[in-house]
Structures are given as structure tokens and as C-alpha cells.
Design a protein around this motif. Structure first.
Motif, PDB file in Angstrom:
ATOM      1  N   ALA A  81     -23.161 -74.923 -20.474  1.00  0.00           N
ATOM      2  CA  ALA A  81     -23.813 -75.270 -19.206  1.00  0.00           C
ATOM      3  C   ALA A  81     -24.965 -74.289 -19.021  1.00  0.00           C
ATOM      4  CB  ALA A  81     -22.835 -75.163 -18.038  1.00  0.00           C
ATOM      5  N   ALA A  82     -26.038 -74.744 -18.406  1.00  0.00           N
ATOM      6  CA  ALA A  82     -27.187 -73.872 -18.159  1.00  0.00           C
ATOM      7  C   ALA A  82     -27.933 -74.385 -16.942  1.00  0.00           C
ATOM      8  CB  ALA A  82     -28.112 -73.850 -19.374  1.00  0.00           C
ATOM      9  N   GLU A  83     -28.373 -73.449 -16.102  1.00  0.00           N
ATOM     10  CA  GLU A  83     -29.160 -73.836 -14.921  1.00  0.00           C
ATOM     11  C   GLU A  83     -30.312 -72.849 -14.750  1.00  0.00           C
ATOM     12  OE1 GLU A  83     -25.786 -72.564 -13.906  1.00  0.00           O
ATOM     13  OE2 GLU A  83     -25.009 -74.349 -14.898  1.00  0.00           O
ATOM     14  N   THR A  84     -31.501 -73.363 -14.485  1.00  0.00           N
ATOM     15  CA  THR A  84     -32.608 -72.471 -14.120  1.00  0.00           C
ATOM     16  C   THR A  84     -32.305 -71.926 -12.723  1.00  0.00           C
ATOM     17  OG1 THR A  84     -33.843 -74.312 -13.205  1.00  0.00           O
ATOM     18  CG2 THR A  84     -34.329 -73.742 -15.482  1.00  0.00           C
ATOM     19  N   SER A  85     -32.867 -70.755 -12.402  1.00  0.00           N
ATOM     20  CA  SER A  85     -32.464 -70.086 -11.148  1.00  0.00           C
ATOM     21  C   SER A  85     -32.665 -70.991  -9.931  1.00  0.00           C
ATOM     22  CB  SER A  85     -33.190 -68.755 -10.973  1.00  0.00           C
ATOM     23  OG  SER A  85     -34.565 -68.940 -11.057  1.00  0.00           O
ATOM     24  N   GLU A  86     -33.729 -71.790  -9.941  1.00  0.00           N
ATOM     25  CA  GLU A  86     -33.975 -72.626  -8.749  1.00  0.00           C
ATOM     26  C   GLU A  86     -33.034 -73.823  -8.661  1.00  0.00           C
ATOM     27  OE1 GLU A  86     -37.314 -73.828 -11.673  1.00  0.00           O
ATOM     28  OE2 GLU A  86     -36.142 -72.052 -11.202  1.00  0.00           O
ATOM     29  N   HIS A  87     -32.310 -74.103  -9.750  1.00  0.00           N
ATOM     30  CA  HIS A  87     -31.363 -75.233  -9.706  1.00  0.00           C
ATOM     31  C   HIS A  87     -29.931 -74.795  -9.441  1.00  0.00           C
ATOM     32  CE1 HIS A  87     -34.590 -77.648 -11.727  1.00  0.00           C
ATOM     33  NE2 HIS A  87     -34.172 -78.448 -10.773  1.00  0.00           N
ATOM     34  N   ILE A  88     -29.741 -73.503  -9.183  1.00  0.00           N
ATOM     35  CA  ILE A  88     -28.375 -73.028  -8.924  1.00  0.00           C
ATOM     36  C   ILE A  88     -28.007 -73.295  -7.471  1.00  0.00           C
ATOM     37  CG2 ILE A  88     -26.927 -70.962  -8.761  1.00  0.00           C
ATOM     38  CD1 ILE A  88     -28.436 -69.961 -11.282  1.00  0.00           C
ATOM     39  N   ASP A  89     -26.869 -73.932  -7.304  1.00  0.00           N
ATOM     40  CA  ASP A  89     -26.323 -74.177  -5.966  1.00  0.00           C
ATOM     41  C   ASP A  89     -25.514 -72.923  -5.602  1.00  0.00           C
ATOM     42  OD1 ASP A  89     -24.664 -74.896  -3.856  1.00  0.00           O
ATOM     43  OD2 ASP A  89     -24.395 -76.956  -4.580  1.00  0.00           O
ATOM     44  N   VAL A  90     -26.092 -72.089  -4.745  1.00  0.00           N
ATOM     45  CA  VAL A  90     -25.508 -70.780  -4.454  1.00  0.00           C
ATOM     46  C   VAL A  90     -24.155 -70.935  -3.752  1.00  0.00           C
ATOM     47  CG1 VAL A  90     -25.845 -68.641  -3.136  1.00  0.00           C
ATOM     48  CG2 VAL A  90     -27.749 -69.635  -4.410  1.00  0.00           C
ATOM     49  N   GLU A  91     -24.054 -71.886  -2.828  1.00  0.00           N
ATOM     50  CA  GLU A  91     -22.775 -72.061  -2.106  1.00  0.00           C
ATOM     51  C   GLU A  91     -21.670 -72.519  -3.052  1.00  0.00           C
ATOM     52  OE1 GLU A  91     -23.441 -74.476   1.340  1.00  0.00           O
ATOM     53  OE2 GLU A  91     -24.867 -72.999   2.124  1.00  0.00           O
ATOM     54  N   ARG A  92     -22.047 -73.398  -3.991  1.00  0.00           N
ATOM     55  CA  ARG A  92     -21.052 -73.851  -4.977  1.00  0.00           C
ATOM     56  C   ARG A  92     -20.559 -72.673  -5.826  1.00  0.00           C
ATOM     57  NH1 ARG A  92     -21.757 -78.589  -9.594  1.00  0.00           N
ATOM     58  NH2 ARG A  92     -19.980 -77.920 -10.859  1.00  0.00           N
ATOM     59  N   ALA A  93     -21.490 -71.818  -6.251  1.00  0.00           N
ATOM     60  CA  ALA A  93     -21.104 -70.664  -7.065  1.00  0.00           C
ATOM     61  C   ALA A  93     -20.233 -69.699  -6.249  1.00  0.00           C
ATOM     62  CB  ALA A  93     -22.351 -69.958  -7.591  1.00  0.00           C
ATOM     63  N   GLN A  94     -20.561 -69.548  -4.962  1.00  0.00           N
ATOM     64  CA  GLN A  94     -19.779 -68.679  -4.082  1.00  0.00           C
ATOM     65  C   GLN A  94     -18.351 -69.232  -3.942  1.00  0.00           C
ATOM     66  OE1 GLN A  94     -21.312 -65.802  -2.821  1.00  0.00           O
ATOM     67  NE2 GLN A  94     -19.177 -65.295  -2.413  1.00  0.00           N
ATOM     68  N   ARG A  95     -18.253 -70.556  -3.764  1.00  0.00           N
ATOM     69  CA  ARG A  95     -16.915 -71.174  -3.638  1.00  0.00           C
ATOM     70  C   ARG A  95     -16.128 -71.005  -4.943  1.00  0.00           C
ATOM     71  NH1 ARG A  95     -19.837 -75.382  -1.134  1.00  0.00           N
ATOM     72  NH2 ARG A  95     -19.655 -76.669  -2.999  1.00  0.00           N
ATOM     73  N   ALA A  96     -16.819 -71.188  -6.091  1.00  0.00           N
ATOM     74  CA  ALA A  96     -16.156 -71.049  -7.391  1.00  0.00           C
ATOM     75  C   ALA A  96     -15.651 -69.616  -7.564  1.00  0.00           C
ATOM     76  CB  ALA A  96     -17.119 -71.427  -8.509  1.00  0.00           C
ATOM     77  N   LYS A  97     -16.439 -68.663  -7.101  1.00  0.00           N
ATOM     78  CA  LYS A  97     -16.055 -67.242  -7.205  1.00  0.00           C
ATOM     79  C   LYS A  97     -14.810 -66.991  -6.354  1.00  0.00           C
ATOM     80  CE  LYS A  97     -17.962 -62.632  -6.400  1.00  0.00           C
ATOM     81  NZ  LYS A  97     -17.840 -62.197  -5.023  1.00  0.00           N
ATOM     82  N   GLU A  98     -14.814 -67.528  -5.130  1.00  0.00           N
ATOM     83  CA  GLU A  98     -13.655 -67.306  -4.239  1.00  0.00           C
ATOM     84  C   GLU A  98     -12.390 -67.950  -4.807  1.00  0.00           C
ATOM     85  OE1 GLU A  98     -15.188 -68.620  -0.453  1.00  0.00           O
ATOM     86  OE2 GLU A  98     -16.585 -66.927  -0.441  1.00  0.00           O
ATOM     87  N   ARG A  99     -12.547 -69.169  -5.369  1.00  0.00           N
ATOM     88  CA  ARG A  99     -11.385 -69.835  -5.994  1.00  0.00           C
ATOM     89  C   ARG A  99     -10.834 -68.973  -7.129  1.00  0.00           C
ATOM     90  NH1 ARG A  99     -14.353 -74.463  -5.877  1.00  0.00           N
ATOM     91  NH2 ARG A  99     -14.790 -74.331  -8.109  1.00  0.00           N
ATOM     92  N   ALA A 100     -11.740 -68.460  -7.951  1.00  0.00           N
ATOM     93  CA  ALA A 100     -11.307 -67.654  -9.100  1.00  0.00           C
ATOM     94  C   ALA A 100     -10.627 -66.369  -8.629  1.00  0.00           C
ATOM     95  CB  ALA A 100     -12.503 -67.340  -9.994  1.00  0.00           C
ATOM     96  N   GLU A 101     -11.180 -65.758  -7.576  1.00  0.00           N
ATOM     97  CA  GLU A 101     -10.581 -64.525  -7.039  1.00  0.00           C
ATOM     98  C   GLU A 101      -9.151 -64.802  -6.564  1.00  0.00           C
ATOM     99  OE1 GLU A 101     -14.505 -62.122  -5.366  1.00  0.00           O
ATOM    100  OE2 GLU A 101     -13.455 -63.520  -4.062  1.00  0.00           O
ATOM    101  N   GLN A 102      -8.999 -65.930  -5.867  1.00  0.00           N
ATOM    102  CA  GLN A 102      -7.688 -66.326  -5.354  1.00  0.00           C
ATOM    103  C   GLN A 102      -6.696 -66.509  -6.502  1.00  0.00           C
ATOM    104  OE1 GLN A 102      -7.181 -66.179  -2.146  1.00  0.00           O
ATOM    105  NE2 GLN A 102      -5.021 -66.577  -2.568  1.00  0.00           N
ATOM    106  N   ARG A 103      -7.151 -67.185  -7.561  1.00  0.00           N
ATOM    107  CA  ARG A 103      -6.265 -67.421  -8.713  1.00  0.00           C
ATOM    108  C   ARG A 103      -5.879 -66.119  -9.391  1.00  0.00           C
ATOM    109  NH1 ARG A 103      -9.774 -72.292 -10.193  1.00  0.00           N
ATOM    110  NH2 ARG A 103      -8.759 -73.850  -8.917  1.00  0.00           N
ATOM    111  N   LEU A 104      -6.828 -65.196  -9.467  1.00  0.00           N
ATOM    112  CA  LEU A 104      -6.525 -63.917 -10.113  1.00  0.00           C
ATOM    113  C   LEU A 104      -5.518 -63.114  -9.287  1.00  0.00           C
ATOM    114  CD1 LEU A 104     -10.086 -62.995 -11.439  1.00  0.00           C
ATOM    115  CD2 LEU A 104      -8.125 -63.732 -12.781  1.00  0.00           C
ATOM    116  N   LYS A 105      -5.577 -63.275  -7.952  1.00  0.00           N
ATOM    117  CA  LYS A 105      -4.607 -62.595  -7.077  1.00  0.00           C
ATOM    118  C   LYS A 105      -3.227 -63.219  -7.226  1.00  0.00           C
ATOM    119  CE  LYS A 105      -7.287 -61.801  -3.212  1.00  0.00           C
ATOM    120  NZ  LYS A 105      -7.460 -62.255  -1.828  1.00  0.00           N
TER     121      LYS A 105
END
Ligand code: ATP
Length: 135
Positions: A81-105
């Protein structure tokens, strides 16, 4: 100024194509800087940023692993997967990060796939960094 052609391709299709002055990225063996005329090589990539120098500016692409192939006049990046910086959905990445943090906990409480959550976390952090050019 001499340039080298760069193509970034994913299973969903091409993400980027341009002539640039320099390509920098992180291979599994370490940081790579590629200028026009570089010797041919193939290298596996980490989850990380590709930085492209062009007309005195730097463009950023988030890549989620893959391969880099260098020929003297062409760099091809084949990424999962690859995205140029202007095509990154920041909220989606933030949600993905929170989901991953939760799973790691939760991992401490029950057995879940630690490695998978860790990779999801790294992809999300990489996207957030690339979206802010913090690399
Ligand atoms: P998510 O859990 O949000 O789907 P992920 O890391 O599991 O994130 P991937 O499997 O790496 O997602 O990517 C699936 C597709 O979604 C790819 O085409 C990728 O380019 C796109 N994508 C994923 N996250 C983002 C994002 N934050 N902004 C833009 N495109 C994204």
C-alpha cells in the motif's frame, strides 16, 4: 539537474510517477539515497516514508513495505500500500492507531495476534508522520 524516473505501484494501481532529483527511503538494510545513474539493485523496504526531491522541494509518500528496484534511469517501488502525503486520511490513520493500541493492551489479557497489531500500529504511525512530513 539530472533526474531519475520514479514509479510507485501497488496492487490497486499506480500511485506516483515523476522525474526526480533524488529518492530517499528506508530499506531493511538501512537508509538508501538514490541519485540518477545509481547501480542496479533490488531491496526489500520497511514500513516507512519515501522522500522525493524535485525542483528544490521534497514530496513524501507513505509505503507499507514492498520492494525497490533501481536501474540507472528508473526507480520502481512495488508496495503493498502507498499513499502520497496529501492522500492520507489522517482521521482514518488515527483510528487505526487507536485500534492497534487497544489490541496491544488486550494482548496482556488474552492471546491475540501481537505481530499483526504491531504492524497495523506501525502503518498508522507512518501515515501520521508522512501526513505531517515528520520524517
Ligand atoms: P485501516 O485499518 O485503516 O484499513 P490498514 O493499515 O490496515 O488501515 P492497509 O491494509 O495498509 O490499511 O491499506 C488498505 C488500503 O487502504 C490501501 O489501498 C491503502 O492505501 C488505503 N489506506 C489505508 N489507510 C489509509 C489512510 N489513512 N489514508 C488513505 N488511504 C489509506
Amino acid at each position: 539537474m539530472k533526474t531519475i524516473k520514479v514509479s510507485v505501484v501497488t496492487p490497486d494501481g499506480p500511485v506516483y510517477e515523476s522525474d526526480v532529483e533524488m529518492v530517499s527511503t528506508k530499506a531493511q538494510s538501512g537508509e538508501l539515497g538514490i541519485l540518477p545513474g545509481h547501480i542496479p539493485m533490488v531491496a526489500p523496504l520497511e514500513i516507512g516514508a519515501v522522500r522525493l526531491k524535485k525542483d528544490g522541494k521534497t514530496e513524501f509518500i507513505a509505503v507499507s513495505g514492498g520492494f525497490l528496484e533501481v536501474r540507472p534511469d528508473q526507480v520502481t517501488i512495488l508496495a503493498q500500500a502507498a499513499e502520497t502525503s496529501e492522500h492520507i486520511d489522517v482521521e482514518r490513520a488515527q483510528r487505526a492507531k487507536e485500534r492497534a493500541e487497544q489490541r496491544l493492551k488486550e494482548q496482556k489479557l488474552e492471546h491475540i495476534d501481537f505481530r499483526r497489531a504491531e504492524l497495523a500500529m506501525r502503518r498508522a504511525i507512518n501515515r501520521l508522520n508522512v501526513s505531517e512530513h515528520r520524517i
